[in-house]
Structures are given as structure tokens and as C-alpha cells.
Design a protein around this motif. Structure first.
Motif, mmCIF file in Angstrom:
data_model
loop_
_atom_site.group_PDB
_atom_site.id
_atom_site.type_symbol
_atom_site.label_atom_id
_atom_site.label_comp_id
_atom_site.label_asym_id
_atom_site.label_seq_id
_atom_site.Cartn_x
_atom_site.Cartn_y
_atom_site.Cartn_z
ATOM 1 N N TYR A 1 37.960 -18.527 26.339
ATOM 2 C CA TYR A 1 37.594 -19.917 26.084
ATOM 3 C C TYR A 1 38.251 -20.746 27.184
ATOM 4 N N HIS A 2 37.459 -21.596 27.839
ATOM 5 C CA HIS A 2 37.915 -22.369 28.997
ATOM 6 C C HIS A 2 37.999 -23.842 28.599
ATOM 7 N N ILE A 3 39.207 -24.410 28.638
ATOM 8 C CA ILE A 3 39.401 -25.804 28.252
ATOM 9 C C ILE A 3 40.019 -26.576 29.419
ATOM 10 N N GLY B 1 37.362 -26.627 20.364
ATOM 11 C CA GLY B 1 37.636 -25.277 20.849
ATOM 12 C C GLY B 1 38.486 -24.470 19.888
ATOM 13 N N VAL C 1 37.412 -21.034 18.017
ATOM 14 C CA VAL C 1 38.206 -19.798 18.066
ATOM 15 C C VAL C 1 38.479 -19.298 16.652
ATOM 16 N N VAL D 1 42.598 -18.203 25.627
ATOM 17 C CA VAL D 1 42.236 -19.597 25.879
ATOM 18 C C VAL D 1 42.956 -20.003 27.162
ATOM 19 N N THR E 1 43.664 -22.881 29.979
ATOM 20 C CA THR E 1 43.622 -24.329 30.143
ATOM 21 C C THR E 1 44.053 -24.726 31.546
ATOM 22 N N VAL F 1 45.524 -14.481 19.470
ATOM 23 C CA VAL F 1 44.963 -15.299 20.549
ATOM 24 C C VAL F 1 46.059 -15.628 21.557
ATOM 25 N N PHE G 1 47.212 -18.128 24.712
ATOM 26 C CA PHE G 1 46.985 -19.443 25.296
ATOM 27 C C PHE G 1 47.685 -19.493 26.641
ATOM 28 N N LYS H 1 32.749 -22.175 26.888
ATOM 29 C CA LYS H 1 33.336 -23.494 27.167
ATOM 30 C C LYS H 1 32.936 -24.396 26.012
#
Length: 141
Positions: A28-30, A40, A44, A58, A60, A94, A96, A140
Motif C-alpha cells: 500500500y503506497h501512501i 488506507g 488494510v 505500507v 509512506t 503489517v 509500516f 494506492k
């Protein structure tokens, strides 16, 4: 090693390799906490609710790192405490990751971020590597 044992070892190895390969992996691209963080994190959580074995990272960068800062809350809904949501997802496996280029460009320090976050030299390069070399699907929010 006789033929039976060799075949058994080969069969087990192939089965384990196929199982590992079949596992879903998603990045996941934030890059905007204000517009993507709450959505987001909800994505998830929902993803893991229906596919709990999915490996999720994720990544960022830019303004997307803001929700991983100590004390960060959703501007539109201040009852949303990002640290608690991130911690719950971290407990589910997950990862980050925060872009270190962003830290340098914005004069931020690693100490300003929650302990559940990790750091990567470049968020954009990390997203590319996860997709191209490690077989992660791209989302995204």
C-alpha cells in the motif's frame, strides 16, 4: 539417499515453495496522510479480514509520513488515533515504512515517529523493489 527419499524431499520442497509463492503480497503506497491514511488503514484492515495470510507493507513518503508521527490524528475526525490503528495492524503482521529522503527534505527526526514504524532509504524505490523484485501487488488508497 535412495530414490524414494530423494523424491520425497523434492516433493516436500516443491510443495513448500509453491505455498510460499502462492501467498498474497501487497504494498500500500501512501503519499498524502490527509487524503489517504484513514482510508488506507481501513483498506488494510478489511484486506486482512478476508485474506488474513496476506503479507502487507505500507510504504509512506512525502506528506504520507504524517500519520505515523507521534500523536497524529485524523484532521477530519480527531477521534481517530493513528497510533492505535497502526499498532493493531502491526500486531497482524503489517509493516509500516517511512522514507528517509522525506525525513531529510522535511527536517524530521526518526524520534518523532511511532515505534511501530520502520525506515527505508527511499519510499519510491522501496515500492518499485517490492513490485518488481518481490512480486508485491500495488494498491494506492
Amino acid at each position: 539417499m535412495n530414490r524414494f527419499n530423494r523424491a520425497l524431499v523434492l516433493g516436500v520442497g516443491l510443495a513448500l515453495g509453491a505455498a510460499a509463492w502462492a501467498q498474497d503480497k501487497v504494498v500500500y503506497h501512501i503519499d498524502s496522510a490527509e487524503t489517504q491514511a484513514t482510508k488506507g488503514l481501513r483498506n488494510v484492515r478489511n484486506h486482512l479480514d478476508v485474506a488474513p495470510d496476506t503479507q502487507i507493507v505500507v510504504v509512506t513518503h512525502a506528506d504520507g509520513v504524517d500519520f505515523l508521527m507521534e500523536g497524529a490524528k485524523d484532521r477530519k475526525n480527531p477521534d481517530i488515533d493513528y497510533a492505535a490503528l497502526v499498532s493493531a495492524l502491526k500486531a497482524r503482521g503489517v509493516r509500516f515504512e517511512i522514507c528517509e529522503i522525506t525525513l531529510r527534505n522535511r527536517n524530521l527526526k526518526k524520534e518523532q515517529f511511532i515505534m511501530d514504524a520502520e525506515f527505508t532509504p527511499s519510499g519510491v524505490a522501496r515500492v518499485g523493489r517490492l513490485q518488481a523484485r518481490e512480486g508485491y501487488a500495488y494498491i494506492k488508497p
